[in-house]
Scaffold this motif. Structure first.
Motif, short mmCIF file in Angstrom:
data_model
loop_
_atom_site.label_atom_id
_atom_site.label_comp_id
_atom_site.label_asym_id
_atom_site.label_seq_id
_atom_site.Cartn_x
_atom_site.Cartn_y
_atom_site.Cartn_z
N GLY A 41 0.88 -1.01 -0.03
CA GLY A 41 0.12 -0.02 -0.01
C GLY A 41 0.94 1.38 0.07
N ALA A 42 1.75 1.43 0.83
CA ALA A 42 2.72 2.57 0.85
C ALA A 42 3.32 2.74 -0.34
CB ALA A 42 3.69 2.28 1.97
N VAL A 43 4.00 1.66 -1.11
CA VAL A 43 4.63 1.60 -2.34
C VAL A 43 3.72 2.19 -3.44
CG1 VAL A 43 5.81 0.46 -4.30
CG2 VAL A 43 6.51 0.10 -1.78
N LEU A 44 2.47 1.77 -3.57
CA LEU A 44 1.47 2.19 -4.70
C LEU A 44 0.81 3.53 -4.36
CD1 LEU A 44 -0.38 -1.14 -5.46
CD2 LEU A 44 1.51 -0.35 -6.50
N ASN A 45 0.86 3.93 -3.03
CA ASN A 45 0.60 5.25 -2.72
C ASN A 45 1.53 6.54 -3.44
OD1 ASN A 45 -1.82 4.70 -1.51
ND2 ASN A 45 -1.04 4.54 0.86
N LEU A 46 2.62 6.24 -3.67
CA LEU A 46 3.75 6.92 -4.24
C LEU A 46 3.28 7.16 -5.58
CD1 LEU A 46 7.09 5.23 -2.89
CD2 LEU A 46 5.82 7.40 -2.10
N GLY A 47 2.20 6.39 -6.21
CA GLY A 47 1.65 6.75 -7.58
C GLY A 47 2.39 5.66 -8.58
N LEU A 48 2.89 4.55 -8.05
CA LEU A 48 3.47 3.42 -9.19
C LEU A 48 2.39 2.69 -9.51
CD1 LEU A 48 6.70 2.89 -7.19
CD2 LEU A 48 6.43 4.11 -9.26
N ILE A 75 5.84 4.12 6.71
CA ILE A 75 4.92 3.04 6.15
C ILE A 75 3.97 2.89 7.74
CG2 ILE A 75 4.37 0.56 5.62
CD1 ILE A 75 6.87 0.48 4.33
N ARG A 76 2.67 3.33 7.41
CA ARG A 76 1.85 3.62 8.70
C ARG A 76 2.53 4.45 9.67
NH1 ARG A 76 0.14 -2.13 10.96
NH2 ARG A 76 -0.74 -0.96 12.76
N HIS A 77 2.80 4.13 10.83
CA HIS A 77 3.64 5.11 11.74
C HIS A 77 4.71 5.11 11.66
CE1 HIS A 77 -0.43 6.55 12.97
NE2 HIS A 77 -0.89 5.23 13.17
N THR A 78 5.42 4.18 11.03
CA THR A 78 6.86 3.73 11.02
C THR A 78 7.76 4.55 9.99
OG1 THR A 78 6.38 1.56 12.13
CG2 THR A 78 8.59 2.06 11.15
N SER A 79 8.91 5.06 10.31
CA SER A 79 9.74 5.64 9.55
C SER A 79 10.66 4.77 8.96
CB SER A 79 10.49 7.09 10.26
OG SER A 79 9.77 8.10 10.72
N VAL A 80 10.75 4.82 7.64
CA VAL A 80 11.38 3.73 7.07
C VAL A 80 12.58 4.35 5.95
CG1 VAL A 80 9.79 1.76 7.14
CG2 VAL A 80 9.79 3.30 5.20
N TYR A 81 13.44 3.66 5.30
CA TYR A 81 14.38 3.91 4.34
C TYR A 81 14.39 2.79 3.42
CZ TYR A 81 18.26 1.64 6.82
OH TYR A 81 19.03 0.79 7.48
N ALA A 82 14.58 2.86 2.21
CA ALA A 82 14.92 1.88 1.31
C ALA A 82 16.15 2.04 0.64
CB ALA A 82 13.82 1.85 0.23
N GLN A 83 16.73 0.97 0.31
CA GLN A 83 18.19 1.23 -0.06
C GLN A 83 18.53 -0.21 -1.09
OE1 GLN A 83 21.17 0.91 2.64
NE2 GLN A 83 20.36 -0.89 3.68
N PRO A 84 19.12 0.00 -2.40
CA PRO A 84 19.39 -1.12 -3.22
C PRO A 84 20.13 -2.49 -2.61
CG PRO A 84 20.14 1.02 -4.15
CD PRO A 84 19.53 1.20 -2.77
N LEU A 85 19.86 -3.25 -2.92
CA LEU A 85 20.36 -4.79 -2.54
C LEU A 85 20.98 -5.52 -3.80
CD1 LEU A 85 20.77 -6.46 0.25
CD2 LEU A 85 18.75 -7.50 -0.36
N ASN A 129 11.56 8.31 -2.12
CA ASN A 129 10.35 8.77 -1.78
C ASN A 129 9.62 7.97 -0.50
OD1 ASN A 129 9.49 11.32 -3.58
ND2 ASN A 129 10.39 9.85 -4.74
N LEU A 130 9.97 6.68 -0.53
CA LEU A 130 9.33 5.94 0.41
C LEU A 130 10.22 6.16 1.87
CD1 LEU A 130 7.30 3.67 0.90
CD2 LEU A 130 9.05 1.98 0.71
#
Length: 250
Positions: free
Chosen positions: A102-109, A143-153, A139-140
């Protein structure tokens, strides 16, 4: 075949034609189970090109289809793997697959740009099209009330050990509806509509027969419910029912 399914088939055939005409590898976006079934159905029409599918790891449910000129061609799927992690594990919520998606799709993807999402104890691994990987990382942030970060793997850093619950029971006969009943803890009659409604796939192929007899090792997916592997059968109860075992993936 619905109009939408006809459009999927045409799009895949156009990709195959492009690969043949230009002598290059061409890739689809991520295909869902129904689209993969359509892809499997047209492969017999594609003797003029090579084709296969991949979603980032062996058991991927959502996969890209690749069309390429010959068997010696080196494929480089345009997919990326991202690790999504909480900024502060101590205060992180327990997030589900639905939360991440849901969080990823809410970015407009568009959903076709996002592959499987594997939720873990802390965070998740997410597969996506390479073209949107940087956008997600930038931009992610929540997610809900949790602050997150995404990085390439890197692919070499990704290790997937499927989690499953093993269930053993007895069935009158080894049929698809019986295995669904064991895996999902529901009556056979209540699951009939899922099969007849085109929501059950065996090894990626749509299966609409309740009486279909799966083989050991078959991967059975139900849209909206999950998937399991028919692990095996052996022995009979005193009443003549067969013992079977399934592994339901979490």
């Amino acid at each position: 075949m619905t109009k939408e399914e006809q459009q999927v088939e045409k799009r895949l055939l156009d990709l195959a034609e492009t690969a043949y005409r230009r002598g290059i590898a061409v890739y689809s976006d991520f295909l869902n189970l129904n689209e993969l079934h359509i892809y499997q159905g047209i492969r017999m029409k594609l003797s003029y090109v090579e084709t296969e599918s991949f979603g980032g790891y062996e058991l991927a449910e959502r996969q890209m289809a690749a069309f390429y000129p010959d068997a010696l061609f080196c494929l480089e799927y345009p997919l990326a793997c991202l690790r999504i992690s909480p900024l502060q594990e101590k205060f992180a919520e327990k997030l589900t697959h639905r939360d991440f998606l849901g969080a990823v799709l809410n970015l407009g993807l568009d959903r076709s740009r996002v592959g499987d999402i594997l939720a873990e104890e802390q965070g998740a691994a997410l597969f996506c099209h390479k073209s949107v990987a940087g956008f997600i990382c930038e931009n992610l942030t929540r997610i809900r009330h949790t602050s997150v970060y995404a990085q390439p793997l890197e692919q070499t850093e990704f290790h997937y050990e499927p989690k499953y619950e093993e269930r053993t029971g007895t069935v009158a006969s080894v049929r698809l509806d019986s295995l669904l009943s064991l895996a999902f803890g529901a009556s056979r009659s209540s699951l009939t509509a899922l099969i007849e409604g085109g929501r059950v796939f065996v090894n990626g192929k749509l299966t609409a027969s309740n009486g279909y007899v799966p083989r050991e090792g078959d991967l059975i997916s139900v849209r909206g419910m999950g998937r399991f592997c028919f692990y095996g059968s052996g022995g009979q109860s005193k009443k003549g029912r067969s013992y079977v075992t399934v592994r339901k993936y979490s």
